[in-house]
Design an enzyme around this catalytic site. Sequence first.
Site, PDB file in Angstrom:
ATOM      1  N   HIS A 147       6.486  11.458  -4.336  1.00 33.71           N
ATOM      2  CA  HIS A 147       7.711  11.858  -3.626  1.00 33.71           C
ATOM      3  C   HIS A 147       8.027  13.349  -3.770  1.00 33.71           C
ATOM      4  O   HIS A 147       7.766  13.950  -4.809  1.00 33.71           O
ATOM      5  CB  HIS A 147       8.910  11.053  -4.138  1.00 33.71           C
ATOM      6  CG  HIS A 147       8.879   9.610  -3.752  1.00 33.71           C
ATOM      7  ND1 HIS A 147       9.368   9.148  -2.547  1.00 33.71           N
ATOM      8  CD2 HIS A 147       8.392   8.531  -4.400  1.00 33.71           C
ATOM      9  CE1 HIS A 147       9.200   7.840  -2.478  1.00 33.71           C
ATOM     10  NE2 HIS A 147       8.604   7.435  -3.593  1.00 33.71           N
ATOM     11  N   HIS A 204       5.757  -1.334  -4.570  1.00 34.12           N
ATOM     12  CA  HIS A 204       6.898  -1.017  -3.698  1.00 34.12           C
ATOM     13  C   HIS A 204       6.453  -0.732  -2.259  1.00 34.12           C
ATOM     14  O   HIS A 204       5.393  -0.166  -2.016  1.00 34.12           O
ATOM     15  CB  HIS A 204       7.679   0.184  -4.243  1.00 34.12           C
ATOM     16  CG  HIS A 204       8.525  -0.177  -5.428  1.00 34.12           C
ATOM     17  ND1 HIS A 204       9.011   0.741  -6.317  1.00 34.12           N
ATOM     18  CD2 HIS A 204       8.979  -1.393  -5.860  1.00 34.12           C
ATOM     19  CE1 HIS A 204       9.721   0.124  -7.255  1.00 34.12           C
ATOM     20  NE2 HIS A 204       9.713  -1.167  -6.999  1.00 34.12           N
ATOM     21  N   ASP A 208       5.016   6.686  -8.777  1.00 35.48           N
ATOM     22  CA  ASP A 208       6.424   6.954  -9.076  1.00 35.48           C
ATOM     23  C   ASP A 208       6.699   6.942 -10.578  1.00 35.48           C
ATOM     24  O   ASP A 208       7.798   6.571 -11.011  1.00 35.48           O
ATOM     25  CB  ASP A 208       7.326   5.900  -8.393  1.00 35.48           C
ATOM     26  CG  ASP A 208       7.373   6.069  -6.881  1.00 35.48           C
ATOM     27  OD1 ASP A 208       6.799   7.035  -6.358  1.00 35.48           O
ATOM     28  OD2 ASP A 208       7.992   5.197  -6.221  1.00 35.48           O
ATOM     29  N   HIS A 223       8.592   2.220 -14.181  1.00 34.75           N
ATOM     30  CA  HIS A 223       9.162   2.139 -12.819  1.00 34.75           C
ATOM     31  C   HIS A 223       8.981   0.706 -12.310  1.00 34.75           C
ATOM     32  O   HIS A 223       9.929   0.080 -11.825  1.00 34.75           O
ATOM     33  CB  HIS A 223       8.453   3.155 -11.940  1.00 34.75           C
ATOM     34  CG  HIS A 223       8.899   3.179 -10.516  1.00 34.75           C
ATOM     35  ND1 HIS A 223      10.144   3.612 -10.125  1.00 34.75           N
ATOM     36  CD2 HIS A 223       8.258   2.822  -9.372  1.00 34.75           C
ATOM     37  CE1 HIS A 223      10.248   3.524  -8.806  1.00 34.75           C
ATOM     38  NE2 HIS A 223       9.119   3.044  -8.327  1.00 34.75           N
ATOM     39  N   HIS A 275       1.506   0.961  -7.240  1.00 35.40           N
ATOM     40  CA  HIS A 275       2.445  -0.127  -7.552  1.00 35.40           C
ATOM     41  C   HIS A 275       2.914  -0.781  -6.259  1.00 35.40           C
ATOM     42  O   HIS A 275       2.604  -0.304  -5.164  1.00 35.40           O
ATOM     43  CB  HIS A 275       3.614   0.363  -8.407  1.00 35.40           C
ATOM     44  CG  HIS A 275       4.550   1.326  -7.711  1.00 35.40           C
ATOM     45  ND1 HIS A 275       4.174   2.604  -7.359  1.00 35.40           N
ATOM     46  CD2 HIS A 275       5.850   1.186  -7.315  1.00 35.40           C
ATOM     47  CE1 HIS A 275       5.204   3.220  -6.773  1.00 35.40           C
ATOM     48  NE2 HIS A 275       6.232   2.372  -6.728  1.00 35.40           N
ATOM     49  N   ASP A 300       7.273   1.336   0.055  1.00 38.01           N
ATOM     50  CA  ASP A 300       6.943   2.692   0.527  1.00 38.01           C
ATOM     51  C   ASP A 300       5.577   3.170   0.004  1.00 38.01           C
ATOM     52  O   ASP A 300       5.143   4.278   0.328  1.00 38.01           O
ATOM     53  CB  ASP A 300       8.052   3.697   0.164  1.00 38.01           C
ATOM     54  CG  ASP A 300       8.249   3.865  -1.327  1.00 38.01           C
ATOM     55  OD1 ASP A 300       8.383   2.856  -2.042  1.00 38.01           O
ATOM     56  OD2 ASP A 300       8.268   5.027  -1.795  1.00 38.01           O
ATOM     57  N   HIS A 301       4.901   2.315  -0.740  1.00 35.89           N
ATOM     58  CA  HIS A 301       3.549   2.632  -1.233  1.00 35.89           C
ATOM     59  C   HIS A 301       2.474   1.713  -0.652  1.00 35.89           C
ATOM     60  O   HIS A 301       1.309   2.082  -0.614  1.00 35.89           O
ATOM     61  CB  HIS A 301       3.519   2.596  -2.773  1.00 35.89           C
ATOM     62  CG  HIS A 301       4.453   3.592  -3.394  1.00 35.89           C
ATOM     63  ND1 HIS A 301       4.032   4.701  -4.065  1.00 35.89           N
ATOM     64  CD2 HIS A 301       5.818   3.653  -3.373  1.00 35.89           C
ATOM     65  CE1 HIS A 301       5.079   5.410  -4.445  1.00 35.89           C
ATOM     66  NE2 HIS A 301       6.179   4.791  -4.034  1.00 35.89           N
TER      67      HIS A 301
HETATM   68 FE    FE Z   1       8.200   5.293  -4.108  1.00 34.37          FE
HETATM   69 ZN    ZN Z   2       8.313   2.952  -6.281  1.00 29.12          ZN
END
Ligand code: FE
Ligand code: ZN
Length: 255
Positions: A167, A58, A129, A112, A56, A60-61
């Site tokens: 995570h 985001h 996530d 998410h 996805h 942090d990905h």
């Molecule tokens: Fe994340």
């Molecule tokens: Zn995420």
Amino acid sequence: MIQISALPAFTDNYIWLLQDHNTQRCAVVDPGDAAPVHAWLAAHPGWVLSDILITHHHHDHVGGVDHLKNATDAKVYGPASETIPARDVALKDKDRVSVLGWDFDVLAVPGHTLGHIAYYHHGLLFCGDTLFAAGCGRLFEGTPEQMHTSLSRLAALPEDTLVYCTHEYTLSNLKFAAAVEPGNRDTTARLEKVTAQRAAGIMTLPSTLALEKLTNPFLRVDETSVKEKVDERNGTQNRAPSAVFAALRAWKDKF
Ligand code: FE
Ligand code: ZN
């Protein structure tokens, strides 16, 4: 034979590294930061990064994708309905992709984020996530009903499936799980084990779907114990599992 290991990133992310020892090609899942991947490649000469899988949009990905794309010839796979940097292959539900010679099924798992996808290959699940060890992702874009449907789809995969989420949230998730189901012995035992693992700095992933079904409250909204706990807290009489899920997710947001 493909080997899977974790490259830690930021404070609690794992970038999953898949290595094919026959070809010395490797792939990564959700490289939110390029640095740990660059460092691994520098320490392992001869290895070629050939594929990047994204679940996805985001940061942090996907934060490391542009750097890795510039430094390698890796092909970038990601959800069709989200903005993914340098994406080469746009994926939707039921697509199938070949990575390192392995076929991965693509599952749309909105909740998410709306375009979130998961990758499944014969007992291996990379779910970003969506499903976490003992928990699930926050609902940033989707509805509780969507997330409940997505989690139910993942829960229907074979029980021995290894769950590679992104995570290290297992300990805090289990503290919540124990509050939801104080009488669940599997949860209590897992909380004890994970507490010791984290104190020793040990990664708690991958999980298995079998263990998640026993201890993850978000996969247990059909259980009387979970439903009664939520109803008792909220003074409600939830009937539908998706309504129990919604109440549980709202509780966790403030836990
Ligand atoms: Fe994340
Ligand atoms: Zn995420």
